[in-house]
Design a protein around this motif. Structure first.
Motif, PDB file in Angstrom:
ATOM      1  N   LYS A  51      -4.328  -5.813   3.961  1.00 10.26           N
ATOM      2  CA  LYS A  51      -4.943  -4.490   3.852  1.00 10.26           C
ATOM      3  C   LYS A  51      -6.021  -4.311   4.914  1.00 10.26           C
ATOM      4  O   LYS A  51      -6.745  -5.247   5.237  1.00 10.26           O
ATOM      5  CB  LYS A  51      -5.528  -4.319   2.445  1.00 10.26           C
ATOM      6  CG  LYS A  51      -4.446  -4.420   1.370  1.00 10.26           C
ATOM      7  CD  LYS A  51      -5.025  -4.689  -0.003  1.00 10.26           C
ATOM      8  CE  LYS A  51      -3.912  -4.967  -0.995  1.00 10.26           C
ATOM      9  NZ  LYS A  51      -4.391  -5.281  -2.318  1.00 10.26           N
ATOM     10  N   LYS A  52      -6.113  -3.080   5.419  1.00  7.71           N
ATOM     11  CA  LYS A  52      -7.101  -2.789   6.473  1.00  7.71           C
ATOM     12  C   LYS A  52      -8.523  -2.892   5.927  1.00  7.71           C
ATOM     13  O   LYS A  52      -9.427  -3.355   6.587  1.00  7.71           O
ATOM     14  CB  LYS A  52      -6.853  -1.385   7.036  1.00  7.71           C
ATOM     15  CG  LYS A  52      -5.687  -1.324   8.016  1.00  7.71           C
ATOM     16  CD  LYS A  52      -5.647   0.003   8.737  1.00  7.71           C
ATOM     17  CE  LYS A  52      -4.536   0.026   9.780  1.00  7.71           C
ATOM     18  NZ  LYS A  52      -4.491   1.310  10.494  1.00  7.71           N
ATOM     19  N   GLU A  53      -8.707  -2.394   4.712  1.00  9.68           N
ATOM     20  CA  GLU A  53     -10.035  -2.441   4.083  1.00  9.68           C
ATOM     21  C   GLU A  53      -9.934  -3.208   2.778  1.00  9.68           C
ATOM     22  O   GLU A  53      -8.982  -3.039   2.021  1.00  9.68           O
ATOM     23  CB  GLU A  53     -10.540  -1.021   3.802  1.00  9.68           C
ATOM     24  CG  GLU A  53     -10.866  -0.234   5.049  1.00  9.68           C
ATOM     25  CD  GLU A  53     -11.328   1.178   4.719  1.00  9.68           C
ATOM     26  OE1 GLU A  53     -11.700   1.414   3.553  1.00  9.68           O
ATOM     27  OE2 GLU A  53     -11.307   2.023   5.611  1.00  9.68           O
ATOM     28  N   LYS A  54     -10.937  -4.046   2.524  1.00  7.39           N
ATOM     29  CA  LYS A  54     -10.934  -4.804   1.277  1.00  7.39           C
ATOM     30  C   LYS A  54     -11.557  -3.958   0.169  1.00  7.39           C
ATOM     31  O   LYS A  54     -12.692  -3.525   0.289  1.00  7.39           O
ATOM     32  CB  LYS A  54     -11.701  -6.117   1.454  1.00  7.39           C
ATOM     33  CG  LYS A  54     -10.954  -7.110   2.330  1.00  7.39           C
ATOM     34  CD  LYS A  54     -11.667  -8.438   2.354  1.00  7.39           C
ATOM     35  CE  LYS A  54     -10.892  -9.448   3.198  1.00  7.39           C
ATOM     36  NZ  LYS A  54     -11.569 -10.750   3.242  1.00  7.39           N
ATOM     37  N   ASN A  55     -10.785  -3.744  -0.891  1.00 13.77           N
ATOM     38  CA  ASN A  55     -11.271  -3.002  -2.054  1.00 13.77           C
ATOM     39  C   ASN A  55     -11.184  -3.938  -3.247  1.00 13.77           C
ATOM     40  O   ASN A  55     -10.105  -4.207  -3.764  1.00 13.77           O
ATOM     41  CB  ASN A  55     -10.407  -1.749  -2.273  1.00 13.77           C
ATOM     42  CG  ASN A  55     -10.954  -0.869  -3.386  1.00 13.77           C
ATOM     43  OD1 ASN A  55     -11.432  -1.358  -4.401  1.00 13.77           O
ATOM     44  ND2 ASN A  55     -10.873   0.434  -3.180  1.00 13.77           N
ATOM     45  N   ALA A  56     -12.338  -4.464  -3.647  1.00 17.05           N
ATOM     46  CA  ALA A  56     -12.366  -5.471  -4.711  1.00 17.05           C
ATOM     47  C   ALA A  56     -11.755  -4.946  -6.007  1.00 17.05           C
ATOM     48  O   ALA A  56     -11.061  -5.670  -6.719  1.00 17.05           O
ATOM     49  CB  ALA A  56     -13.802  -5.921  -4.961  1.00 17.05           C
ATOM     50  N   LEU A  57     -11.994  -3.667  -6.311  1.00 18.44           N
ATOM     51  CA  LEU A  57     -11.495  -3.069  -7.550  1.00 18.44           C
ATOM     52  C   LEU A  57      -9.961  -3.009  -7.537  1.00 18.44           C
ATOM     53  O   LEU A  57      -9.299  -3.334  -8.532  1.00 18.44           O
ATOM     54  CB  LEU A  57     -12.075  -1.669  -7.734  1.00 18.44           C
ATOM     55  CG  LEU A  57     -12.161  -1.135  -9.177  1.00 18.44           C
ATOM     56  CD1 LEU A  57     -12.981  -2.048 -10.047  1.00 18.44           C
ATOM     57  CD2 LEU A  57     -12.739   0.264  -9.171  1.00 18.44           C
ATOM     58  N   GLU A  58      -9.417  -2.600  -6.392  1.00 18.18           N
ATOM     59  CA  GLU A  58      -7.957  -2.514  -6.240  1.00 18.18           C
ATOM     60  C   GLU A  58      -7.330  -3.911  -6.258  1.00 18.18           C
ATOM     61  O   GLU A  58      -6.288  -4.146  -6.883  1.00 18.18           O
ATOM     62  CB  GLU A  58      -7.622  -1.810  -4.915  1.00 18.18           C
ATOM     63  CG  GLU A  58      -6.165  -1.437  -4.752  1.00 18.18           C
ATOM     64  CD  GLU A  58      -5.713  -0.301  -5.651  1.00 18.18           C
ATOM     65  OE1 GLU A  58      -4.491  -0.172  -5.828  1.00 18.18           O
ATOM     66  OE2 GLU A  58      -6.564   0.434  -6.188  1.00 18.18           O
ATOM     67  N   ASN A  59      -7.993  -4.863  -5.588  1.00 19.99           N
ATOM     68  CA  ASN A  59      -7.505  -6.246  -5.567  1.00 19.99           C
ATOM     69  C   ASN A  59      -7.523  -6.876  -6.956  1.00 19.99           C
ATOM     70  O   ASN A  59      -6.624  -7.633  -7.326  1.00 19.99           O
ATOM     71  CB  ASN A  59      -8.333  -7.100  -4.609  1.00 19.99           C
ATOM     72  CG  ASN A  59      -8.123  -6.697  -3.160  1.00 19.99           C
ATOM     73  OD1 ASN A  59      -7.169  -5.998  -2.848  1.00 19.99           O
ATOM     74  ND2 ASN A  59      -9.011  -7.133  -2.288  1.00 19.99           N
ATOM     75  N   LEU A  60      -8.578  -6.554  -7.716  1.00 16.68           N
ATOM     76  CA  LEU A  60      -8.702  -7.073  -9.084  1.00 16.68           C
ATOM     77  C   LEU A  60      -7.563  -6.552  -9.957  1.00 16.68           C
ATOM     78  O   LEU A  60      -6.989  -7.288 -10.759  1.00 16.68           O
ATOM     79  CB  LEU A  60     -10.051  -6.682  -9.688  1.00 16.68           C
ATOM     80  CG  LEU A  60     -10.313  -7.164 -11.122  1.00 16.68           C
ATOM     81  CD1 LEU A  60     -10.279  -8.684 -11.214  1.00 16.68           C
ATOM     82  CD2 LEU A  60     -11.658  -6.632 -11.628  1.00 16.68           C
ATOM     83  N   LYS A  61      -7.228  -5.275  -9.772  1.00 14.83           N
ATOM     84  CA  LYS A  61      -6.130  -4.671 -10.535  1.00 14.83           C
ATOM     85  C   LYS A  61      -4.816  -5.394 -10.237  1.00 14.83           C
ATOM     86  O   LYS A  61      -4.022  -5.674 -11.138  1.00 14.83           O
ATOM     87  CB  LYS A  61      -6.009  -3.184 -10.175  1.00 14.83           C
ATOM     88  CG  LYS A  61      -5.024  -2.411 -11.047  1.00 14.83           C
ATOM     89  CD  LYS A  61      -5.062  -0.922 -10.761  1.00 14.83           C
ATOM     90  CE  LYS A  61      -4.370  -0.605  -9.458  1.00 14.83           C
ATOM     91  NZ  LYS A  61      -4.247   0.849  -9.215  1.00 14.83           N
ATOM     92  N   ASP A  62      -4.608  -5.733  -8.944  1.00 11.78           N
ATOM     93  CA  ASP A  62      -3.388  -6.441  -8.543  1.00 11.78           C
ATOM     94  C   ASP A  62      -3.348  -7.851  -9.131  1.00 11.78           C
ATOM     95  O   ASP A  62      -2.304  -8.310  -9.611  1.00 11.78           O
ATOM     96  CB  ASP A  62      -3.296  -6.517  -7.017  1.00 11.78           C
ATOM     97  CG  ASP A  62      -3.116  -5.149  -6.373  1.00 11.78           C
ATOM     98  OD1 ASP A  62      -2.786  -4.192  -7.108  1.00 11.78           O
ATOM     99  OD2 ASP A  62      -3.324  -5.027  -5.151  1.00 11.78           O
ATOM    100  N   ILE A  63      -4.496  -8.539  -9.086  1.00 10.81           N
ATOM    101  CA  ILE A  63      -4.579  -9.898  -9.651  1.00 10.81           C
ATOM    102  C   ILE A  63      -4.317  -9.855 -11.150  1.00 10.81           C
ATOM    103  O   ILE A  63      -3.601 -10.707 -11.700  1.00 10.81           O
ATOM    104  CB  ILE A  63      -5.983 -10.527  -9.377  1.00 10.81           C
ATOM    105  CG1 ILE A  63      -6.123 -10.928  -7.903  1.00 10.81           C
ATOM    106  CG2 ILE A  63      -6.234 -11.733 -10.275  1.00 10.81           C
ATOM    107  CD1 ILE A  63      -5.380 -12.184  -7.501  1.00 10.81           C
ATOM    108  N   ASN A  64      -4.888  -8.858 -11.828  1.00 10.50           N
ATOM    109  CA  ASN A  64      -4.688  -8.713 -13.280  1.00 10.50           C
ATOM    110  C   ASN A  64      -3.207  -8.544 -13.620  1.00 10.50           C
ATOM    111  O   ASN A  64      -2.718  -9.093 -14.607  1.00 10.50           O
ATOM    112  CB  ASN A  64      -5.466  -7.514 -13.826  1.00 10.50           C
ATOM    113  CG  ASN A  64      -6.964  -7.766 -13.867  1.00 10.50           C
ATOM    114  OD1 ASN A  64      -7.395  -8.915 -13.802  1.00 10.50           O
ATOM    115  ND2 ASN A  64      -7.750  -6.718 -13.967  1.00 10.50           N
ATOM    116  N   LYS A  65      -2.511  -7.768 -12.780  1.00 13.08           N
ATOM    117  CA  LYS A  65      -1.076  -7.549 -12.987  1.00 13.08           C
ATOM    118  C   LYS A  65      -0.319  -8.870 -12.857  1.00 13.08           C
ATOM    119  O   LYS A  65       0.563  -9.183 -13.665  1.00 13.08           O
ATOM    120  CB  LYS A  65      -0.556  -6.533 -11.957  1.00 13.08           C
ATOM    121  CG  LYS A  65       0.936  -6.244 -12.057  1.00 13.08           C
ATOM    122  CD  LYS A  65       1.288  -5.536 -13.350  1.00 13.08           C
ATOM    123  CE  LYS A  65       2.780  -5.296 -13.471  1.00 13.08           C
ATOM    124  NZ  LYS A  65       3.161  -4.686 -14.745  1.00 13.08           N
TER     125      LYS A  65
END
Length: 413
Positions: A51-65
């Motif tokens: 990803k071009k920009e790191k978005n911790a909230l979006e990354n957390l959602k992906d990890i949770n999945k």
């Protein structure tokens, strides 16, 4: 005769063990394969692209999945291993019974052979017949000798058959034990992976907490924008229903709207009613709007996984798929409208009688308003976000203006 019945009962037991457990085990095996496939899709669709920009909230959602799917897989593996353990234990007990039965059978057979050997000479058999007091007794003795010889032969055959049953059961146990060992190794691997995912999860949570107010503000802004877009789409659908009803009324030469039709409901022609009935009959069997993908947001209101007190409303299904994928029509119908957002994303609405399927977040559309659509027809190319690198379709289903849960209508994967 008793031995024959015992042998038949053993065979019936042997078959029933595999059929009773096999059915449940097959279901679990299918579920395990499905979850393994889903984990591969999660890794491919959510984690492969940088990803071009790191978005911790979006990354957390992906990890949770990913953690959610892995946890389901571990649970399935455990259930499958437990069934295998029960099956192995029952088969081991049956194997012990069979071995004891063969031992007893061999002993009886050996005793019989020994006795037969002692009196096997032709002379002793002839004397046995000639010493009969009358013809009837001689006939009976001859029949006894024939039956005795036949019984010896059957016992020998029974030993061979039962030995083969034991061999097959031994082979089966060996295979089952190998399967169980493979499942245990798979479970250990998944547990190791989930531990690594949880470490990443904790790091992301720590990052988010440091800038909690910033992320909350961004999230609430997105929720507000989603509500605005949802309200806009709702109004467009109400307007489209009113417009369609004016056209339908003119075609049907109706001066007044039928009393049975409520506000914001389609006036249906006989053909449209038939189409709606067919659509309803296919509930739970409709194809997915994409050939492959994973659901990253479900339908309905749900608490935000990170911020307590914040509720996220899923108006439909958010499905992440591969770059370049197309949205596909879930059923026959007609394009009600093609909408465009302020960012240039397109949303195709397809009418199926009094049902509407919505395919939102398209980059390019291949259809226009009024087009007749067939099941599986490509509707448009799904937009790929340049920042998150995700290709996401927002799929919504309506009955008139009421939103439905698409998961109840499309095939389960």
């Amino acid at each position: 005769m008793k031995r024959k019945k015992y042998y038949i009962s053993v065979l019936i037991f042997f078959i029933s063990v595999f059929s009773v457990f096999g059915q449940t085990r097959k279901q679990l095996e299918a579920q395990r394969k499905k979850l393994n496939k889903e984990i591969k899709q999660v890794n491919t669709l959510l984690f492969n692209e940088k990803k071009k920009e790191k978005n911790a909230l979006e990354n957390l959602k992906d990890i949770n999945k990913k953690i959610e799917v892995r946890a389901q897989l571990i649970s399935t593996i455990n259930a499958e291993a437990k069934i295998l353990s029960k099956e192995i234990n029952r088969n081991q007990k049956e194997l012990a019974k069979l071995n004891k039965n063969i031992t007893d059978l061999k002993k009886d057979y050996a005793d019989m052979i020994f006795k037969s050997y002692k009196s096997k000479s032709q002379q002793s058999r002839t004397m046995f017949l000639l010493s009969s007091q009358n013809f009837y007794q001689a006939y009976k003795r001859l029949e006894y000798m024939k039956q005795y010889t036949s019984f010896r032969k059957k016992q020998g055959e029974e030993i061979i058959v039962k030995t083969n049953v034991v061999k097959r059961l031994n082979d089966s146990l060996l295979y089952q034990k190998t399967q169980k060992d493979t499942l245990i190794l798979s479970e250990k691997h998944q547990k190791k992976q989930i531990e690594d995912d949880r470490k990443n999860q904790e790091q992301l949570i720590t990052t988010i907490k440091k800038k909690e107010s910033k992320y909350k503000k961004s999230l609430q802004s997105k929720i507000k924008e989603e509500k605005r877009v949802t309200a806009k789409i709702d109004k467009i659908i109400r307007d489209e229903i009113a417009r369609a009803n004016r056209i339908a009324a003119a075609k049907l030469k109706l001066k007044n709207k039928p009393k049975t039709v409520k506000k914001n409901e389609f006036i249906l022609s006989p053909e449209a009613k038939a189409l709606a009935v067919k659509f309803e009959l296919n509930k739970g069997k409709l194809p997915w709007p994409v050939s492959k993908g994973i659901v990253v947001r479900k339908f309905g209101k749900q608490p935000h996984p990170t911020f307590p007190g914040i509720t996220v409303n899923g108006t439909g299904l958010h499905i992440v798929t591969s770059k370049g994928m197309n949205a596909e029509a879930i059923f026959n119908g007609k394009v009600l409208n093609v909408l465009m957002s302020s960012e240039g994303r397109k949303n195709v609405l397809i009418q199926h009688g009094n049902y509407i399927s919505s395919y939102n977040n398209l980059e390019i559309t291949y259809v226009k308003k009024g087009d007749v659509i067939k099941t599986g027809q490509k509707i448009g190319k799904i937009f790929t976000d340049k920042v998150s690198k995700k290709t996401k379709l927002i799929f919504v289903l309506f009955k008139n203006t009421t939103r439905l849960n698409p998961s109840s209508w499309i095939l389960r994967r």
